[in-house]
Enzyme design. Structure first.
Site, mmCIF file in Angstrom:
data_model
loop_
_atom_site.group_PDB
_atom_site.id
_atom_site.type_symbol
_atom_site.label_atom_id
_atom_site.label_comp_id
_atom_site.label_asym_id
_atom_site.label_seq_id
_atom_site.Cartn_x
_atom_site.Cartn_y
_atom_site.Cartn_z
ATOM 1 C CB SER A 86 -12.506 19.300 -15.747
ATOM 2 O OG SER A 86 -13.708 19.320 -15.041
ATOM 3 C CG ASP B 195 -13.772 23.140 -16.009
ATOM 4 O OD1 ASP B 195 -14.265 22.554 -15.027
ATOM 5 O OD2 ASP B 195 -14.106 22.885 -17.188
#
Length: 453
Positions: free
Chosen positions: A105, A248
């Site tokens: 992420s 992400d």
């Protein structure tokens, strides 16, 4: 003790760490593939969909996961470099039993992670993750992992990426951005290969930045952790709106034409009022988190909308949403959930929904959120060596109690551990900036003295 406290590998958003080191060492990653493979073979056809972000390590981790799944009797398809929510969408619509995302992420490039979705497109329940975790730990101590350098690279199916882009465009039928200038920061992450194809069909003047990933520049001074960067670009270039995604692309932050950052709270306010005006806001309820500003609660109340708070983490937001049949929920960080459109937070989808709202109403971002009066808020992150219950540490508990006492009618105190990093987060919100900073410093100092790394 709660299940989340018993976890050894899984945090609030999958397994995360430094690539190559425990829990993302070769043995544990291969064992994760074995455990996922056994799980899907037991429950269904054994089909797994893989997606990854642009990190240097994502390729070998994907290859190791695929090798483990196949050894367990399952089969693997790869969508290549795609946002996390693309894997959730593809798992649900293409008959896969599970989706696996290789991504950390918003974390730096050296980190990576493994996120799991069920065949329904939702993150796995805690009980399933814990069962998989037990099997991973068993295999990691008993199995010999292959050398990732000797494994074939996972072959990507470009058609799957195309299916995801088609889904995004279908979610906002007829979206046209003519006359609107937009700047989008793709964080050199998973949005980078998708955004150019996505915005090609929407018209408007869309400038894409940070779309040249090299394996090490993901989130580097850009993306959703650095929203002011795109806000400054919007102001400098005279654009109408800025979009910024994390590595992400499961969350989105915005910027208005004046160069102000517009966070997830403001997105919830805009979206809630729009859904309410179209009769789509079930029960006139919005689910936010303990971190969402009191100003959002007040603005929603003026529109007759009730705000419920969930613990931080989109899975917990979703739980409260499902319990209350809510049509909208999200986090200040830019994770926004539109359950009538998708099963998980999707930064690109959020961006399209906001752009559609701006295009339909003809109003600017700052007009749409003009009455959102944000209480001063500070978040202090303290690096910790362990995560002992804070209430069990007398000096910390006493300083939290003192802050609660003083701010009970004019602020909030939220102290929690990060689910993905070795951090304690001290969040204070108050009408008085002096009181806010004083209590934040006091509590952070106590935590640092007792637990500091």
């Amino acid at each position: 003790m709660s299940e989340s406290m018993q976890r050894k590998l899984f945090g609030t958003d999958g397994i995360r760490g430094i690539a190559g080191e425990m829990p993302l060492d070769h043995a544990t990653v291969f064992s994760a593939g074995l455990a996922i493979g056994h799980s899907v073979v037991r429950q269904g056809t054994g089909r797994v969909i893989l997606g990854r972000d642009t990190r240097e390590s994502s390729g070998w981790i994907a290859a190791m996961i695929a090798a483990g799944v196949r050894e367990a009797g399952g089969s693997v398809e790869s969508a290549g470099i795609v946002p996390t929510p693309a894997v959730a969408f593809l798992a649900r619509t293409h008959g896969f039993d599970a989706g696996v995302v290789i991504s950390a992420s918003h974390n730096p490039w050296r980190d990576n992670g493994i996120k799991l979705f069920g065949g329904d497109g939702f993150k796995l329940p805690d009980s399933t993750e814990l069962a998989i975790e037990d099997e991973i730990l068993h295999h990691a101590s008993n199995s010999v992992a292959p050398d990732p350098a000797k494994l074939p690279a996972v072959r990507d199916n470009a058609a799957l990426q195309g299916d995801y882009i088609a889904f995004l465009l279908d979610a906002v039928p007829g979206l046209k951005l003519q006359g609107l200038s937009v700047i989008a920061d793709c964080a050199n992450g998973a949005a980078a290969p998708i955004a150019p194809k996505l915005f090609r069909t929407t018209g408007g003047d869309v400038t894409l930045l940070n779309v040249d990933p090299n394996g090490r520049n993901i989130n580097d001074g850009c993306g959703a952790l650095h929203p002011q960067w795109v806000a400054d670009e919007v102001k400098r270039r005279g654009a109408a709106i800025g979009l910024t995604f994390d590595g992400d692309a499961d969350r989105c932050m915005l910027a208005d034409a004046k160069g102000n950052v517009v966070n997830g709270d403001a997105i919830l306010l805009m979206a809630a009022r729009d859904l309410q005006s179209r009769g789509l806001l079930t029960g006139d309820i919005v689910v936010a988190t303990t971190m969402s500003n009191m100003g959002l609660e007040a603005a929603l109340r003026r529109s007759g909308i009730r705000m419920l708070r969930a613990p931080v983490g989109d899975r917990y937001v979703l739980e409260v949403m499902q319990k209350n049949n809510a049509a909208l929920g999200g986090e200040q960080s830019g994770h926004v959930l539109f359950p009538h459109l998708a099963t998980t937070g999707d930064g690109l989808l959020t961006a399209l929904v906001v752009l559609d709202l701006v295009a339909r109403t003809g109003k600017s971002l700052d007009e749409l959120i003009a009455d959102l009066k944000v209480f001063p808020q500070v978040i202090v992150n303290v690096k910790v060596r362990e995560k002992r219950p804070l209430e069990s540490i007398p000096v910390v508990a006493e300083r939290i109690r003192a802050a609660d006492e003083e701010l009970k009618d004019s602020g909030r105190v939220v102290i929690r551990y990060s689910g993905t990093e070795p951090l304690a987060r001290v969040m204070i919100e108050a009408e008085s900036e002096e009181a806010m900073n004083r209590h934040a410093r006091s509590i952070a100092d106590a935590i640092r003295a007792e637990l500091g790394a």
